[in-house]
Design a protein around this motif. Structure first.
Motif, PDB file in Angstrom:
ATOM      1  N   ASN A   1      21.738   2.699  -3.266  1.00  0.00           N
ATOM      2  CA  ASN A   1      22.719   2.604  -2.203  1.00  0.00           C
ATOM      3  C   ASN A   1      23.904   1.646  -2.480  1.00  0.00           C
ATOM      4  O   ASN A   1      25.170   1.695  -2.038  1.00  0.00           O
ATOM      5  CB  ASN A   1      22.508   2.513  -0.664  1.00  0.00           C
ATOM      6  N   GLN A   2      23.438   0.794  -3.603  1.00  0.00           N
ATOM      7  CA  GLN A   2      24.573  -0.566  -3.897  1.00  0.00           C
ATOM      8  C   GLN A   2      24.795  -0.381  -5.095  1.00  0.00           C
ATOM      9  O   GLN A   2      26.389  -0.593  -5.418  1.00  0.00           O
ATOM     10  CB  GLN A   2      23.402  -1.786  -3.677  1.00  0.00           C
TER      11      GLN A   2
ATOM     12  N   SER B   1      29.847   0.537  -8.330  1.00  0.00           N
ATOM     13  CA  SER B   1      29.213   0.677  -6.987  1.00  0.00           C
ATOM     14  C   SER B   1      30.162   1.807  -6.090  1.00  0.00           C
ATOM     15  O   SER B   1      31.230   1.488  -6.111  1.00  0.00           O
ATOM     16  CB  SER B   1      29.450  -0.620  -6.350  1.00  0.00           C
TER      17      SER B   1
END
Length: 215
Positions: free
Chosen positions: A179-180, A204
């Motif tokens: 998710n990052q 990102s």
């Protein structure tokens, strides 16, 4: 839609910054130099339009950092007339770049409100990709196959549906990771059974939503 000398000057500086950061495809730089990025921003945020950074556009989405748009566009190696599927319409900025490069663009957005807004807005700018609303992680089978596919959201893995919808010789550009942070991948379909993977820098992105993305 005003595009003043000031806007054009700011855009030229941005393009030079992208060149300085390693973007070499002059067709990509020229395409981005033609698109008035400030029209995607509300007046109160115009000073952000030509900075090399992402910016929120609502619904948990962003208009991508110009360098990211340039990087992905360069990896696609777009040719005139290429049939390209974009996963994640968002603001529509990336779709405009692909249109400027001469591609036939099919673009799908998960967020219904964002889809409606962009579907109305882009034709006002003179860009008319084919707009779809739905789960982009599954591609758009009805219009497959595609010469190129670009994913503008971070995926937990490579959706098998997207590889299946590629033409032989075509490529998929997709950020894959958590998710990052995600690694940018280019997957070239050399045959039905052979996929060549290239790994590039870390980026990102907002999460890819859908059945083969982040639920």
């Amino acid at each position: 839609m005003e595009d003043s000398y000031k806007h054009q000057g700011m855009r030229r500086k941005l393009i030079q910054k992208l060149r300085d950061k390693g973007i070499e495809d002059e067709r990509v730089l020229s395409a981005m130099g033609k698109i008035p990025r400030h029209v995607f921003f509300e007046n109160a945020f115009l000073e952000h339009a030509y900075q090399d950074k992402a910016f929120p556009i609502g619904h948990g989405q962003t208009i991508s950092q110009p360098y990211t748009v340039a990087f992905q566009s360069e990896l696609l190696e777009v040719k005139q007339g290429d049939k390209i599927l974009e996963i994640g319409t968002g603001s529509g900025y990336q779709a405009c770049v692909l249109c400027e490069l001469g591609a036939r663009v099919y673009t799908i957005e998960y967020q219904k409100d964002l889809y409606e807004r962009t579907r109305r807005f882009l034709p006002q700018m003179g860009y008319k990709p084919h707009f779809f609303s739905g789960d982009g992680s599954k591609g758009i089978l009805a219009h497959a196959p595609y010469d190129k596919i670009i994913v503008t959201a971070g995926a937990p893995s490579v959706p098998s549906a997207l590889l299946e919808q590629l033409n032989i010789g075509g490529c998929l550009v997709i950020p894959v990771g958590d998710n990052q942070i995600q690694q940018m991948l280019r997957l070239t379909k050399e045959s039905e059974k052979k996929i060549v993977k290239e790994v590039f820098s870390n980026f990102s992105f907002v999460p890819l939503k859908g059945e083969q993305g982040w639920q």
